[in-house]
Write a protein that holds these residues in place. Structure first.
Motif, short mmCIF file in Angstrom:
data_model
loop_
_atom_site.label_atom_id
_atom_site.label_comp_id
_atom_site.label_asym_id
_atom_site.label_seq_id
_atom_site.Cartn_x
_atom_site.Cartn_y
_atom_site.Cartn_z
N SER A 141 11.69 18.82 4.80
CA SER A 141 11.21 17.71 4.63
C SER A 141 10.02 17.40 5.58
N GLY A 142 9.16 16.45 5.62
CA GLY A 142 8.16 16.15 6.61
C GLY A 142 6.74 17.10 6.25
N SER A 143 6.61 17.52 5.12
CA SER A 143 5.48 18.12 4.73
C SER A 143 4.40 17.41 4.49
N LYS A 144 3.23 17.49 5.05
CA LYS A 144 2.18 16.42 4.83
C LYS A 144 1.33 16.71 3.48
N TRP A 153 -4.77 8.82 -1.01
CA TRP A 153 -3.46 8.65 -0.13
C TRP A 153 -3.21 9.60 0.49
N GLN A 154 -1.98 9.42 1.63
CA GLN A 154 -1.54 10.59 2.23
C GLN A 154 0.09 10.31 2.22
N GLY A 155 0.52 11.28 2.62
CA GLY A 155 2.12 10.99 2.77
C GLY A 155 2.86 12.08 3.20
N ASP A 201 0.98 -1.05 0.08
CA ASP A 201 0.02 -0.03 -0.09
C ASP A 201 0.90 1.22 0.04
N THR A 202 2.04 1.33 -0.40
CA THR A 202 2.88 2.27 -0.25
C THR A 202 3.80 2.50 -1.54
N PHE A 203 4.15 3.86 -1.52
CA PHE A 203 4.59 4.18 -2.87
C PHE A 203 5.77 5.38 -2.78
N VAL A 212 8.38 12.21 -2.61
CA VAL A 212 7.20 12.25 -1.51
C VAL A 212 7.20 10.64 -1.47
N GLU A 213 6.67 10.32 -0.18
CA GLU A 213 6.41 8.83 0.30
C GLU A 213 5.08 8.90 0.41
#
Length: 122
Positions: A109-112, A89-91, A54-56, A79-80
């Protein structure tokens, strides 16, 4: 690239220090990415791949120019993401910024990021 759910176009919301920035990203079945956000003046081009069931992850570069069209640098975005449903999706994402000679100027980094799929089949 093995997750067919990602192929297509998605509306995105990037949390930029508390401000929601809308955008669009399109994922091709062959691994290509085209992205734009309202806080950029140019499109980004890059690639994506599945990293789990479920990840990319995806990344793209955006060229920057001054008002006269002179190249002033690039943004390298990454982006992850993780599916929360078949059409959402969210990441988290981040970017590094470079001058025209390729020297890194700054990064974050770390931006939603959240995204919803849209199109004729949605």
């Amino acid at each position: 690239m093995s997750d067919a759910r990602l192929a297509g176009t998605w509306t995105t919301q990037l949390d930029d220090d508390g401000k929601a920035v809308p955008g669009l990203v399109s994922f091709a079945a062959d691994g290509g990415v085209v992205s734009t956000q309202l806080n950029t003046k140019n499109i980004g081009l890059g690639t994506w791949r599945s990293t789990g069931p479920d990840t990319f992850e995806y990344s793209f570069h955006i060229l920057a120019a001054d008002p006269e069209g002179k190249h002033v640098g690039e943004a390298h975005v990454r982006v992850e993401g993780e599916f929360v449903s078949e059409s959402r999706w969210q990441g988290t994402g981040g970017a590094d910024f470079y001058d025209p000679q390729g020297s890194k100027l700054r990064g974050h980094s770390g931006s939603k990021v959240t995204a919803d799929k849209f199109g004729i089949d949605q």
